[in-house]
Design an enzyme around this catalytic site. Structure first.
Site, PDB file in Angstrom:
ATOM      1  CG  ASN A 205     145.172  70.518 -66.830  1.00 46.40           C
ATOM      2  OD1 ASN A 205     145.140  71.576 -66.219  1.00 46.40           O
ATOM      3  ND2 ASN A 205     145.294  69.351 -66.213  1.00 46.40           N
ATOM      4  CG  ASP A 274     141.626  62.652 -66.417  1.00 47.72           C
ATOM      5  OD1 ASP A 274     141.426  62.458 -65.204  1.00 47.72           O
ATOM      6  OD2 ASP A 274     140.952  63.459 -67.099  1.00 47.72           O
ATOM      7  CE  LYS A 284     166.063  67.454 -75.031  1.00 48.63           C
ATOM      8  NZ  LYS A 284     166.687  68.661 -75.550  1.00 48.63           N
ATOM      9  CG  PHE A 318     135.489  72.470 -59.143  1.00 48.13           C
ATOM     10  CD1 PHE A 318     135.493  72.373 -57.762  1.00 48.13           C
ATOM     11  CD2 PHE A 318     135.267  73.710 -59.728  1.00 48.13           C
ATOM     12  CE1 PHE A 318     135.284  73.489 -56.971  1.00 48.13           C
ATOM     13  CE2 PHE A 318     135.063  74.840 -58.944  1.00 48.13           C
ATOM     14  CZ  PHE A 318     135.066  74.733 -57.569  1.00 48.13           C
ATOM     15  CE  LYS A 336     135.661  61.556 -60.563  1.00 47.58           C
ATOM     16  NZ  LYS A 336     136.941  62.145 -60.929  1.00 47.58           N
TER      17      LYS A 336
END
Ligand code: PMT
Length: 399
Positions: A205, A274, A284, A318, A336
């Protein structure tokens, strides 16, 4: 305005004092420069006067309006920093010799004193210099160790003035440290994780680590021992902070759990991926051989696991969301078991991932909330840690 006194001695590294001044000013401090007479052979005092907007002090008897200025200045400053400090100045400080403004001011000063040496490596390693440093340390004077590298004399060794950012960070810690954070371990996670399919392909991300690195920097300045677990990023770690680099979510979990027992506060800013690939390849994958459908599985939820073994720790989570950020963050806060949740709407391009600014809503389990409008990630970190301080103090008073 808060003010520091910057003592400047004769050294080739004297030009770095300009950067030190700028860094303190950017943190909201005024700077009053005190030069030794020999330092004026390297730089004209007028340069520092121009940078600080205040007359640079050199001699004891310069100011006819303030005859005992070395005494009156004492009450105005919250730190005496000497950078660069020569062997001669350190020797005079250790012996209590007060024969110019800077040494006289040192003896009169009631504030913390920080010294950043800069000299030839033989002079630095000389037993006399080391003895002087030991003596000053025993008197409560703090030192920023010099760097090792090429010195002005062409030799290589310890004696180079430490980087200005490191000196200023240590100085700010001396001025800003709070009892609430002293002797406490603050664990911060930052940046993204990368989940590899093969050695050249991964899912991740856009997290840059900026939010977490700013929090680590702030926690260090407030006096904490800071452990920063960072995913891949190009950022330089804040000086004084212990850094452990990881790549995948599983590695981040292992690193966090390794330090969890010692932590008092955990700040989970990391954007842990996630998902990961169910099957990974050591080599590869050729384009012609890749499967059209790749199976994925969820990564371990580190924060959720920490919440289940929280003990006395304070957990700050966060939540990066695109739309209905507060609602979704509230659900995560509960699940959490965190003590403070930072809802971060990352759908706006100017805030959130990778930007220098952020806009967040702080949420507490008792239903309180507080919006912090768009501002720098540094300012947001200061606000978050101020709230952490309140929570730590509340717990202390309840015990
Ligand atoms: O790094 P920057 O570029 O400065 O960007 C900052 C940021 C946008 C990444 C940061 O402000 C932020 O919002 N971080 C949380 C990102 C995130 O993963 O949110 P989440 O809603 O998916 O996760 C909720 C919480 O659980 C987070 O504290 C996260 O660290 C934690 N988590 C998530 C997944 C997982 N597998 N394990 C976790 O511990």
């Amino acid at each position: 305005m808060k003010k520091i006194a910057l003592g400047v001695c004769s050294s080739v590294s004297i030009y770095k004092a300009c950067e030190i001044i700028r860094l303190f000013q950017s943190e909201g401090f005024g700077v009053r420069v005190i030069m030794t007479e020999k330092a004026t052979r390297f730089i004209d005092p007028y340069l520092f006067t121009s940078l600080t907007g205040e007359r640079t002090i050199v001699h004891l008897f310069d100011d006819q309006q303030r005859p005992i200025e070395h005494i009156s200045l004492v009450d105005e400053v919250s730190l005496l920093l000497v950078a660069p400090a020569t062997a001669n100045l350190i020797g005079k400080m250790a012996s209590g010799i007060a024969d110019d403004f800077l040494t006289t001011f040192y003896l009169a000063a009631k504030c913390p004193v920080l010294v950043a040496p800069a000299m030839n490596e033989a002079m630095y390693l000389h037993p006399q210099t080391q003895e002087n440093i030991r003596k000053l340390k025993s008197l409560g004077v703090e030192f920023v160790e010099p760097d090792t590298g090429y010195l002005a004399c062409g030799k290589k060794g310890p004696g180079r003035l430490a980087p200005p950012e490191k000196i200023v960070q240590q100085g700010l810690r001396l001025v800003r440290a709070k009892d609430t954070f002293r002797d406490k371990v603050v664990l911060v996670t930052a940046g993204p994780t990368r989940e590899f399919l093969d050695p050249v392909r991964f899912v991740s991300n856009p997290a840059s680590g900026k939010m977490g690195y700013e929090l680590a920097r702030e926690a260090y300045q407030l006096g904490a021992e800071v452990i920063l677990i960072s995913g891949p990023t190009w950022l330089e770690p804040p000086p004084g902070v212990y850094l452990e680099r990881v790549t995948e979510a599983a590695e981040m979990k292992e690193a966090v759990l390794k330090h969890y027992a010692r932590a008092r506060v955990v700040l989970m800013t990391a954007a842990v991926a996630d998902f990961r690939f169910r099957k990974t390849r050591p080599e590869k994958i050729r384009k012609t051989e890749i499967e059209r459908t790749l199976e994925i599985e969820t990564t371990p939820d580190i924060l959720e696991e920490l919440g289940q073994h929280k003990g006395q720790r304070l957990l700050v989570g966060f939540a990066a969301e695109t739309g209905q950020a507060v609602e979704k963050a509230l659900e995560k806060m509960k699940r959490k078991q965190v003590d403070l949740m930072v809802a971060n709407d990352v759908s706006q391009p100017e805030v959130g991932f990778a930007s220098d600014e952020n806009e967040v809503v702080l949420l507490w389990p008792d239903g309180r909330s507080r919006k912090i409008p768009r501002t720098s990630k540094r300012k947001i970190s200061q606000e978050i840690l101020a709230e952490v301080e309140v929570l730590l103090n509340e717990r202390k008073s309840k015990r």
